[in-house]
Enzyme design. Sequence first.
Site, PDB file in Angstrom:
ATOM      1  N   THR A  52       0.810  -1.229   0.000  1.00 59.27           N
ATOM      2  CA  THR A  52       0.000   0.000   0.000  1.00 59.27           C
ATOM      3  C   THR A  52       0.835   1.266   0.000  1.00 59.27           C
ATOM      4  O   THR A  52       0.500   2.243  -0.666  1.00 59.27           O
ATOM      5  CB  THR A  52      -0.887   0.002   1.268  1.00 59.27           C
ATOM      6  OG1 THR A  52      -1.809  -1.074   1.157  1.00 59.27           O
ATOM      7  CG2 THR A  52      -1.656   1.290   1.430  1.00 59.27           C
TER       8      THR A  52
ATOM      9  N   ASP B 257       1.111  -6.625  -4.458  1.00 59.67           N
ATOM     10  CA  ASP B 257       0.308  -6.571  -3.251  1.00 59.67           C
ATOM     11  C   ASP B 257       0.810  -7.783  -2.456  1.00 59.67           C
ATOM     12  O   ASP B 257       0.868  -8.898  -2.991  1.00 59.67           O
ATOM     13  CB  ASP B 257      -1.166  -6.736  -3.620  1.00 59.67           C
ATOM     14  CG  ASP B 257      -2.068  -6.612  -2.413  1.00 59.67           C
ATOM     15  OD1 ASP B 257      -2.876  -5.673  -2.393  1.00 59.67           O
ATOM     16  OD2 ASP B 257      -1.974  -7.456  -1.495  1.00 59.67           O
ATOM     17  N   SER B 258       1.196  -7.582  -1.216  1.00 58.40           N
ATOM     18  CA  SER B 258       1.922  -8.651  -0.514  1.00 58.40           C
ATOM     19  C   SER B 258       1.071  -9.888  -0.259  1.00 58.40           C
ATOM     20  O   SER B 258       1.592 -10.930   0.138  1.00 58.40           O
ATOM     21  CB  SER B 258       2.532  -8.140   0.784  1.00 58.40           C
ATOM     22  OG  SER B 258       1.552  -8.017   1.779  1.00 58.40           O
ATOM     23  N   SER B 259      -0.240  -9.800  -0.510  1.00 63.30           N
ATOM     24  CA  SER B 259      -1.058 -11.013  -0.390  1.00 63.30           C
ATOM     25  C   SER B 259      -0.629 -12.041  -1.438  1.00 63.30           C
ATOM     26  O   SER B 259      -0.967 -13.219  -1.325  1.00 63.30           O
ATOM     27  CB  SER B 259      -2.539 -10.666  -0.538  1.00 63.30           C
ATOM     28  OG  SER B 259      -2.748  -9.978  -1.752  1.00 63.30           O
TER      29      SER B 259
ATOM     30  N   THR C  87       1.576  -4.736   4.108  1.00 61.41           N
ATOM     31  CA  THR C  87       1.393  -5.145   5.512  1.00 61.41           C
ATOM     32  C   THR C  87       0.741  -6.518   5.638  1.00 61.41           C
ATOM     33  O   THR C  87       0.895  -7.180   6.666  1.00 61.41           O
ATOM     34  CB  THR C  87       0.525  -4.124   6.274  1.00 61.41           C
ATOM     35  OG1 THR C  87      -0.756  -4.050   5.654  1.00 61.41           O
ATOM     36  CG2 THR C  87       1.171  -2.755   6.279  1.00 61.41           C
ATOM     37  N   ASP C  88       0.000  -6.955   4.609  1.00 60.53           N
ATOM     38  CA  ASP C  88      -0.778  -8.192   4.769  1.00 60.53           C
ATOM     39  C   ASP C  88       0.094  -9.381   5.171  1.00 60.53           C
ATOM     40  O   ASP C  88      -0.306 -10.189   6.015  1.00 60.53           O
ATOM     41  CB  ASP C  88      -1.529  -8.524   3.470  1.00 60.53           C
ATOM     42  CG  ASP C  88      -2.708  -7.585   3.237  1.00 60.53           C
ATOM     43  OD1 ASP C  88      -3.074  -6.833   4.155  1.00 60.53           O
ATOM     44  OD2 ASP C  88      -3.268  -7.606   2.119  1.00 60.53           O
TER      45      ASP C  88
ATOM     46  N   THR D 200      -1.245 -22.336  19.717  1.00 52.86           N
ATOM     47  CA  THR D 200      -2.585 -21.966  20.171  1.00 52.86           C
ATOM     48  C   THR D 200      -3.191 -20.966  19.200  1.00 52.86           C
ATOM     49  O   THR D 200      -2.478 -20.128  18.646  1.00 52.86           O
ATOM     50  CB  THR D 200      -2.563 -21.369  21.583  1.00 52.86           C
ATOM     51  OG1 THR D 200      -3.881 -20.896  21.890  1.00 52.86           O
ATOM     52  CG2 THR D 200      -1.576 -20.222  21.736  1.00 52.86           C
ATOM     53  N   GLN D 201      -4.490 -21.054  19.003  1.00 52.78           N
ATOM     54  CA  GLN D 201      -5.153 -20.066  18.134  1.00 52.78           C
ATOM     55  C   GLN D 201      -5.454 -18.779  18.896  1.00 52.78           C
ATOM     56  O   GLN D 201      -5.931 -17.803  18.310  1.00 52.78           O
ATOM     57  CB  GLN D 201      -6.411 -20.644  17.487  1.00 52.78           C
ATOM     58  CG  GLN D 201      -7.380 -21.291  18.425  1.00 52.78           C
ATOM     59  CD  GLN D 201      -8.499 -22.022  17.673  1.00 52.78           C
ATOM     60  OE1 GLN D 201      -9.560 -21.471  17.520  1.00 52.78           O
ATOM     61  NE2 GLN D 201      -8.265 -23.241  17.232  1.00 52.78           N
TER      62      GLN D 201
HETATM   63  N1  ASP Z   1      -2.800  -5.355   0.496  1.00 51.18           N
HETATM   64  C1  ASP Z   1      -1.675  -4.535   0.917  1.00 51.18           C
HETATM   65  C2  ASP Z   1      -0.424  -5.401   0.857  1.00 51.18           C
HETATM   66  O1  ASP Z   1      -0.186  -6.158   1.747  1.00 51.18           O
HETATM   67  C3  ASP Z   1      -1.911  -4.012   2.278  1.00 51.18           C
HETATM   68  C4  ASP Z   1      -0.849  -3.070   2.798  1.00 51.18           C
HETATM   69  O2  ASP Z   1       0.235  -2.942   2.297  1.00 51.18           O
HETATM   70  O3  ASP Z   1      -1.152  -2.409   3.828  1.00 51.18           O
HETATM   71  O4  ASP Z   1       0.317  -5.314  -0.096  1.00 51.18           O
END
Ligand code: ASP
Length: 331
Positions: free
Chosen positions: A12, A53-55, A85-86, A266-267
């Site tokens: 992001t 996008d890190s996903s 961040t993902d 643990t969850q």
């Molecule tokens: N979907 C974004 C990613 O992980 C979210 C982010 O960066 O905050 O690339």
Amino acid sequence: MSRILVLYTGGTIGMDHTPEGLAPVPGLLPRLLQRFERPGMQFDVVEFEQLIDSSAITPRQWNQIIDALSASYARYDGFVVIHGTDTLAYTASVLAFALRGLAKPVVLTGAQLPLVHPRSDGWANLADAFEAACQADLTEVVIAFDRLLLRGCRARKLDAERFDGFNSPNAAPLAEFAISAHWHRQRWLRPDGEWRPLRLEENLKLAALMLTPGHGSTLAGQALRDGGLDGAILLSYGSGNAPADPALLDGVAAMRARGCPVLTLTQVVKGAVAVGAYAASQPLARAGAQPGGDLTPEAALAKLHVLLSAGLAPEALREALGRSWRGEMTV
Ligand code: ASP
């Protein structure tokens, strides 16, 4: 003079509005980073060819980051990795274990709002990341986010809405940034042996299986028995409890018989697996699942991935999984 290398992988922070929604825009972030030029610090920026996008991250991209760090390790004093961040906590954990013998700062950061947004949190996160990357005695992989510096293999994304998106529920922060930077140096790791980064095996089949009431444990057992997995983590209840479901216990035993590790976590976000606290924790342990203490799921998967990539035999693997090497577990 601190020489810093910035690796920009996507996320992001460097995105802008496109007709499809927010997406990474090549060239934008390197241009915006010029604002951080100052006396006493010199930095170069490497923008990855495919900003993601890190996903969408895979072990192939982790190897690209490991390769880029290895190739430039001798020429720089510290590193900033800009990342979505993902999956930031997964990448931080992988790097914490794969960069064996690290003796320089590797600081990951990102943002909840893009730098082009007037209220972006990215500026502060980058400023703190650069500051941390200039600390010569910081010899570990960390995340700088919302005024905290967290151990990479302890951190989790816990909020997708607020700026304090990350924390390390089972470990205190390594620094806090206010008017002054408070460096909690007594919590920092020492370098561990010589620099010998490890590339990941890209085709390992690892799974995180969450137990849920009803059929969840049976389905987890089937995945363990028939899924062709190389390793797995089981997200059990509370302090390591699970139903004594024969399908689940058979699955764990089958993995054990094939020499493939199963870690019980643990969850619950905070706390640890403690075999024997409840009788309900015993069957899993007896079937051969190894308690993972207070490892985060991200750190557990990364630790399995790196140890399996190193080709450890089952007994050495079990021993290495039970030890905390990069401060990832409370012992
Ligand atoms: N979907 C974004 C990613 O992980 C979210 C982010 O960066 O905050 O690339």
